[in-house]
Design a protein around this motif. Structure first.
Motif, short mmCIF file in Angstrom:
data_model
loop_
_atom_site.label_atom_id
_atom_site.label_comp_id
_atom_site.label_asym_id
_atom_site.label_seq_id
_atom_site.Cartn_x
_atom_site.Cartn_y
_atom_site.Cartn_z
N THR A 105 0.85 -1.19 0.00
CA THR A 105 0.00 0.00 0.00
C THR A 105 0.88 1.23 0.00
N PRO A 106 0.68 2.18 -0.92
CA PRO A 106 1.53 3.38 -0.97
C PRO A 106 1.53 4.12 0.36
N GLN A 107 2.72 4.58 0.76
CA GLN A 107 2.86 5.26 2.05
C GLN A 107 3.63 6.56 1.90
N PRO A 108 3.16 7.66 2.50
CA PRO A 108 3.95 8.90 2.51
C PRO A 108 5.27 8.68 3.25
N ILE A 109 6.34 9.26 2.72
CA ILE A 109 7.65 9.11 3.33
C ILE A 109 7.91 10.20 4.36
N HIS A 110 7.28 11.34 4.21
CA HIS A 110 7.47 12.45 5.13
C HIS A 110 6.14 13.19 5.29
N ARG A 111 6.12 14.18 6.16
CA ARG A 111 4.87 14.90 6.43
C ARG A 111 5.02 16.38 6.11
N LEU A 112 3.90 17.00 5.79
CA LEU A 112 3.77 18.44 5.75
C LEU A 112 2.69 18.83 6.74
N ASP A 113 2.81 20.02 7.29
CA ASP A 113 1.79 20.49 8.24
C ASP A 113 0.42 20.55 7.56
N PHE A 114 -0.61 20.50 8.37
CA PHE A 114 -2.00 20.54 7.91
C PHE A 114 -2.25 21.69 6.92
N ALA A 115 -1.68 22.86 7.22
CA ALA A 115 -1.95 24.05 6.40
C ALA A 115 -0.94 24.27 5.28
N THR A 116 0.12 23.47 5.23
CA THR A 116 1.16 23.62 4.22
C THR A 116 0.77 22.90 2.93
N THR A 117 1.11 23.51 1.80
CA THR A 117 0.87 22.90 0.49
C THR A 117 2.18 22.39 -0.07
#
Length: 267
Positions: A105-117
């Motif tokens: 299943t594809p998985q994000p490697i890192h995160r961005l904040d809720f409000a960040t694009t």
């Protein structure tokens, strides 16, 4: 992490251990179980737990091959977590299944904040998830952000300070400045974070006295912009593809709200 297709991430592994789905040599395992080598590790998830409700949320795919993908994350949605409406839960409906033997299943490697694009990198196989995570940890993936910062700034510089007791560093360059009746000066700032601490860029610019426009948490009194969101965008990723060895350069154009402030030809 990544040995079992059903639990490719650290958070998923912790949940599986907590729910007693993992055993070592027939005994239920915990996070305190030591592995010396040669053990038989078993994952047993009840069938009804494998059936997940799909989150149909269209995503813009910036790059995709059999190992990895990059997507545009809009503002106002979490990358991952316990919520149903996340980028992670929308990935299977937006990406092509990998033909590789260790596809997962594809998985994000890192995160961005809720409000960040901006750009979120995704792993599509167990091996790519492991390798890309390590590349982020070893700073082998170069990240470029753009932000709109408030107030007079030096043309360029480096911000080095501890965040949560850990060393951090961000390089910045002011690309363009425009006068503002309310904020004095607004700056289009290019940022290169050299470490990956939580809220690093937001904290670093705030520490200079130049908070990001729209930031309600790291802000100066009387200079909060409401209703327009956070002016922080993950613009580019540069790295060597861990499986094809090609040099990868991914960009995600600036949101329209940036271009309204600095002109339609803003890069």
């Amino acid at each position: 992490m990544g040995i079992f297709k059903a639990i490719p991430t650290k958070s998923a592994l912790k949940k599986a251990l907590k729910k007693k789905y993992v055993s070592v040599n027939g005994a239920i395992a915990t996070s305190a179980t030591f592995i010396c080598g040669g053990e038989e590790i078993t994952l047993a998830i009840p069938k009804e737990k494998l059936l997940k409700k799909q989150f149909n949320f269209p995503l813009k795919v910036l790059l995709e091959d059999e190992y990895l993908a990059a997507i545009h994350k809009p503002a106002g949605i979490e990358v991952s977590g316990n919520k149903f409406k996340t980028i992670a839960n929308a990935l299977p409906q937006n990406l092509k299944p990998s033909p590789m033997s260790d596809a997962t299943t594809p998985q994000p490697i890192h995160r961005l904040d809720f409000a960040t694009t901006g750009i979120v990198l995704v792993g599509k196989t167990n091996s790519s998830i492991r390798v890309l995570n390590k590349m982020f940890e070893d700073n082998l993936i170069s990240k470029t952000y753009y932000a709109v910062a408030i107030g007079d700034m030096e043309p360029s510089g480096t911000i080095s300070s501890e965040i949560d007791g850990k060393a951090s560093r961000s390089d910045f360059e002011v690309i363009q400045s425009v006068p503002s009746e309310r904020f004095g000066t607004l700056n289009l700032v290019k940022l290169h974070p050299k470490t990956g601490r939580r809220h690093q860029l937001r904290k670093h610019l705030y520490s200079l006295g130049n908070p990001i426009l729209g930031d309600k948490e790291y802000c100066l009194e009387g200079l909060i912009l409401k209703g327009k969101g956070l002016y922080l965008h993950a613009h580019a990723l540069d790295f060597e593809h861990p499986f094809t060895n090609k040099i990868i350069h991914i960009t995600d154009e600036l949101p329209e709200k940036f271009r309204k402030l600095f002109g339609s030809d803003t890069r």
